[in-house]
Design a protein around this motif. Structure first.
Motif, PDB file in Angstrom:
ATOM      1  N   GLN A  14      23.054  49.647  57.720  1.00 24.47           N
ATOM      2  CA  GLN A  14      22.756  47.562  57.862  1.00 24.47           C
ATOM      3  C   GLN A  14      21.333  47.418  58.045  1.00 24.47           C
ATOM      4  O   GLN A  14      20.510  48.826  57.970  1.00 24.47           O
ATOM      5  CB  GLN A  14      22.940  47.675  59.123  1.00 24.47           C
ATOM      6  N   GLU A  15      20.877  46.488  57.044  1.00 25.71           N
ATOM      7  CA  GLU A  15      19.670  46.079  56.631  1.00 25.71           C
ATOM      8  C   GLU A  15      18.792  45.728  57.896  1.00 25.71           C
ATOM      9  O   GLU A  15      19.445  44.718  58.656  1.00 25.71           O
ATOM     10  CB  GLU A  15      19.166  45.865  55.507  1.00 25.71           C
ATOM     11  N   ILE A  16      17.732  45.924  58.146  1.00 29.14           N
ATOM     12  CA  ILE A  16      17.152  45.233  60.544  1.00 29.14           C
ATOM     13  C   ILE A  16      15.838  44.392  59.639  1.00 29.14           C
ATOM     14  O   ILE A  16      14.919  44.964  59.292  1.00 29.14           O
ATOM     15  CB  ILE A  16      17.201  46.042  61.125  1.00 29.14           C
ATOM     16  N   LYS A  17      15.506  43.327  60.276  1.00 30.85           N
ATOM     17  CA  LYS A  17      14.793  42.298  59.741  1.00 30.85           C
ATOM     18  C   LYS A  17      13.384  43.008  60.828  1.00 30.85           C
ATOM     19  O   LYS A  17      13.919  42.356  62.110  1.00 30.85           O
ATOM     20  CB  LYS A  17      14.687  40.971  59.188  1.00 30.85           C
ATOM     21  N   ILE A  18      12.017  43.448  60.954  1.00 31.84           N
ATOM     22  CA  ILE A  18      11.357  42.685  62.020  1.00 31.84           C
ATOM     23  C   ILE A  18      10.087  42.136  61.498  1.00 31.84           C
ATOM     24  O   ILE A  18       9.598  42.977  60.927  1.00 31.84           O
ATOM     25  CB  ILE A  18      11.677  44.512  62.434  1.00 31.84           C
ATOM     26  N   VAL A  19       9.663  40.978  62.694  1.00 32.10           N
ATOM     27  CA  VAL A  19       9.195  40.582  61.983  1.00 32.10           C
ATOM     28  C   VAL A  19       7.709  40.895  63.528  1.00 32.10           C
ATOM     29  O   VAL A  19       7.846  40.538  64.641  1.00 32.10           O
ATOM     30  CB  VAL A  19       9.506  39.325  62.579  1.00 32.10           C
ATOM     31  N   THR A  20       7.166  41.090  63.116  1.00 28.69           N
ATOM     32  CA  THR A  20       5.607  41.524  64.124  1.00 28.69           C
ATOM     33  C   THR A  20       4.933  39.731  64.148  1.00 28.69           C
ATOM     34  O   THR A  20       4.781  39.750  62.838  1.00 28.69           O
ATOM     35  CB  THR A  20       4.613  42.950  63.478  1.00 28.69           C
ATOM     36  N   THR A  21       4.760  40.143  64.965  1.00 30.86           N
ATOM     37  CA  THR A  21       3.339  38.249  65.357  1.00 30.86           C
ATOM     38  C   THR A  21       2.162  39.238  66.471  1.00 30.86           C
ATOM     39  O   THR A  21       2.332  39.571  66.982  1.00 30.86           O
ATOM     40  CB  THR A  21       4.655  37.277  66.547  1.00 30.86           C
ATOM     41  N   LEU A  22       0.836  38.356  65.640  1.00 30.57           N
ATOM     42  CA  LEU A  22      -0.153  38.871  66.993  1.00 30.57           C
ATOM     43  C   LEU A  22      -0.671  37.214  66.913  1.00 30.57           C
ATOM     44  O   LEU A  22      -0.390  36.818  66.210  1.00 30.57           O
ATOM     45  CB  LEU A  22      -1.088  39.188  65.301  1.00 30.57           C
ATOM     46  N   ILE A  23      -1.379  36.918  68.216  1.00 28.70           N
ATOM     47  CA  ILE A  23      -1.347  35.825  68.455  1.00 28.70           C
ATOM     48  C   ILE A  23      -2.194  36.007  70.025  1.00 28.70           C
ATOM     49  O   ILE A  23      -2.606  37.154  70.356  1.00 28.70           O
ATOM     50  CB  ILE A  23       0.108  35.315  70.375  1.00 28.70           C
ATOM     51  N   ASP A  24      -3.415  35.244  69.170  1.00 29.93           N
ATOM     52  CA  ASP A  24      -4.614  34.828  70.595  1.00 29.93           C
ATOM     53  C   ASP A  24      -4.544  33.750  71.373  1.00 29.93           C
ATOM     54  O   ASP A  24      -4.256  32.931  71.174  1.00 29.93           O
ATOM     55  CB  ASP A  24      -5.617  34.866  69.096  1.00 29.93           C
ATOM     56  N   PRO A  25      -4.398  34.600  72.570  1.00 33.94           N
ATOM     57  CA  PRO A  25      -4.144  33.722  73.834  1.00 33.94           C
ATOM     58  C   PRO A  25      -5.315  33.137  73.633  1.00 33.94           C
ATOM     59  O   PRO A  25      -5.144  31.251  74.096  1.00 33.94           O
ATOM     60  CB  PRO A  25      -3.518  34.645  74.690  1.00 33.94           C
ATOM     61  N   ALA A  26      -6.271  32.778  73.770  1.00 35.21           N
ATOM     62  CA  ALA A  26      -7.288  31.540  73.349  1.00 35.21           C
ATOM     63  C   ALA A  26      -7.442  30.750  72.539  1.00 35.21           C
ATOM     64  O   ALA A  26      -7.866  29.325  73.082  1.00 35.21           O
ATOM     65  CB  ALA A  26      -8.842  32.415  73.216  1.00 35.21           C
ATOM     66  N   LYS A  27      -6.318  30.703  71.552  1.00 36.33           N
ATOM     67  CA  LYS A  27      -5.596  29.067  71.103  1.00 36.33           C
ATOM     68  C   LYS A  27      -4.946  29.127  71.212  1.00 36.33           C
ATOM     69  O   LYS A  27      -4.848  27.586  70.283  1.00 36.33           O
ATOM     70  CB  LYS A  27      -6.440  30.234  69.416  1.00 36.33           C
ATOM     71  N   VAL A  28      -4.605  29.377  72.102  1.00 41.22           N
ATOM     72  CA  VAL A  28      -3.141  28.809  73.240  1.00 41.22           C
ATOM     73  C   VAL A  28      -3.290  27.739  74.034  1.00 41.22           C
ATOM     74  O   VAL A  28      -4.533  28.027  74.908  1.00 41.22           O
ATOM     75  CB  VAL A  28      -1.872  29.600  73.205  1.00 41.22           C
ATOM     76  N   GLN A  29      -3.009  26.130  73.599  1.00 38.51           N
ATOM     77  CA  GLN A  29      -4.023  25.282  74.413  1.00 38.51           C
ATOM     78  C   GLN A  29      -2.499  25.396  76.403  1.00 38.51           C
ATOM     79  O   GLN A  29      -1.374  25.753  76.192  1.00 38.51           O
ATOM     80  CB  GLN A  29      -3.511  24.096  74.005  1.00 38.51           C
ATOM     81  N   TRP A  30      -3.489  25.126  77.281  1.00 38.19           N
ATOM     82  CA  TRP A  30      -2.819  24.954  78.582  1.00 38.19           C
ATOM     83  C   TRP A  30      -2.388  24.260  78.803  1.00 38.19           C
ATOM     84  O   TRP A  30      -2.087  22.636  77.846  1.00 38.19           O
ATOM     85  CB  TRP A  30      -3.433  25.001  79.726  1.00 38.19           C
ATOM     86  N   GLU A  31      -0.848  23.976  79.033  1.00 36.55           N
ATOM     87  CA  GLU A  31       0.076  23.018  79.208  1.00 36.55           C
ATOM     88  C   GLU A  31       0.306  23.116  80.614  1.00 36.55           C
ATOM     89  O   GLU A  31       0.246  24.074  81.350  1.00 36.55           O
ATOM     90  CB  GLU A  31       1.229  23.002  78.726  1.00 36.55           C
ATOM     91  N   ASP A  32       0.313  21.494  80.962  1.00 35.27           N
ATOM     92  CA  ASP A  32       1.524  21.140  82.985  1.00 35.27           C
ATOM     93  C   ASP A  32       2.584  21.850  82.750  1.00 35.27           C
ATOM     94  O   ASP A  32       3.514  21.605  81.678  1.00 35.27           O
ATOM     95  CB  ASP A  32       0.790  20.202  83.085  1.00 35.27           C
ATOM     96  N   TRP A  33       3.188  22.749  83.603  1.00 34.22           N
ATOM     97  CA  TRP A  33       4.719  23.436  83.249  1.00 34.22           C
ATOM     98  C   TRP A  33       5.452  22.007  83.840  1.00 34.22           C
ATOM     99  O   TRP A  33       6.385  21.689  83.190  1.00 34.22           O
ATOM    100  CB  TRP A  33       4.395  24.439  84.053  1.00 34.22           C
ATOM    101  N   ARG A  34       5.479  21.572  84.891  1.00 35.34           N
ATOM    102  CA  ARG A  34       6.135  20.498  85.844  1.00 35.34           C
ATOM    103  C   ARG A  34       5.444  19.731  86.511  1.00 35.34           C
ATOM    104  O   ARG A  34       4.349  20.389  86.938  1.00 35.34           O
ATOM    105  CB  ARG A  34       7.821  21.061  86.214  1.00 35.34           C
ATOM    106  N   GLU A  35       5.893  18.376  86.374  1.00 39.14           N
ATOM    107  CA  GLU A  35       5.082  17.286  87.333  1.00 39.14           C
ATOM    108  C   GLU A  35       5.018  17.415  88.508  1.00 39.14           C
ATOM    109  O   GLU A  35       3.495  17.174  88.939  1.00 39.14           O
ATOM    110  CB  GLU A  35       5.932  15.457  87.261  1.00 39.14           C
ATOM    111  N   ASP A  36       5.951  18.799  89.367  1.00 43.88           N
ATOM    112  CA  ASP A  36       6.226  18.848  90.611  1.00 43.88           C
ATOM    113  C   ASP A  36       5.437  20.263  90.969  1.00 43.88           C
ATOM    114  O   ASP A  36       5.724  20.287  91.882  1.00 43.88           O
ATOM    115  CB  ASP A  36       7.428  18.742  90.899  1.00 43.88           C
ATOM    116  N   VAL A  37       5.343  21.042  89.663  1.00 42.88           N
ATOM    117  CA  VAL A  37       4.790  22.245  90.075  1.00 42.88           C
ATOM    118  C   VAL A  37       3.268  22.667  89.956  1.00 42.88           C
ATOM    119  O   VAL A  37       2.311  21.491  88.604  1.00 42.88           O
ATOM    120  CB  VAL A  37       5.296  23.217  88.731  1.00 42.88           C
ATOM    121  N   PRO A  38       2.359  22.412  90.519  1.00 34.82           N
ATOM    122  CA  PRO A  38       0.943  22.736  90.358  1.00 34.82           C
ATOM    123  C   PRO A  38       0.242  24.150  89.830  1.00 34.82           C
ATOM    124  O   PRO A  38      -0.549  24.869  90.144  1.00 34.82           O
ATOM    125  CB  PRO A  38       0.356  22.758  92.037  1.00 34.82           C
TER     126      PRO A  38
END
Length: 186
Positions: A14-38
């Protein structure tokens, strides 16, 4: 935020498709996880947000004096402390954390991480899951695990769970027969 590169690998069948992803964490925004979790979270690899499969990776930031509530999830988790220090409690055992350390948390283990420092505690987390949304966090897990621990202890008691046991030998409850070779009907 991310760059992807696709390549194809051909195996015998079979043929397998492999995707390589490069992410810069400095460009990802922080999010509040849940309202009840600090905690604030950056999801770096998570199905539905980034090309990924079988792995979820993110960062958590905890302010001084804050803790993630005790919780469980089916997947095992690995954490790498990037900065700050704190404590990790897994099934009642507390370990001190500091930058550079790695913590492995078995699946279904009740755990919490606390920031005991005067600066932010930041750590990476990873799950063997396609997406963060596929990880079901169950909070208040410590109390539930303690109750289940008594059940688990009973299930692991050789006197109560011996596949070689026969009625009348003391290994299984005697159901009224004096014949050690008799089996309960039902």
């Amino acid at each position: 935020m991310e760059r992807s590169h696709e390549m194809r690998v051909v195996t015998h069948e079979q043929e397998i498709k492999i995707v390589t992803t490069l992410i810069d964490p400095a460009k990802v925004q922080w999010e509040d996880w849940r309202e009840d979790v600090p905690a604030r979270v950056k999801l770096l690899l998570s199905g539905g947000r980034t090309p990924s499969a079988e792995l979820t990776l993110g960062m958590v930031s905890l302010e001084p004096g804050h803790s993630l509530p005790a919780h469980t999830h089916r997947q095992a988790e690995a954490c790498i402390v990037l900065s700050g220090s704190g404590e990790c409690e897994v099934d009642g055992t507390v370990s001190q954390l500091q930058a550079g350390q790695v913590v492995f948390i078995p699946g279904n283990a009740a755990h919490r991480i606390s920031n005991t420092d005067e600066v932010q505690l930041v750590f990476l987390f990873a799950y063997a899951a396609d997406s963060f949304d596929h990880v079901s966090h169950v909070f208040g897990a410590r109390e539930a695990d303690q109750a289940d621990g008594h059940k688990l202890q009973a299930l692991n008691d050789p006197a109560l769970n011996n596949p070689d046991a026969t009625p009348g030998t003391g290994m299984l409850p005697d159901l009224g027969s004096n014949d050690p070779n008799s089996q309960p009907s039902g």
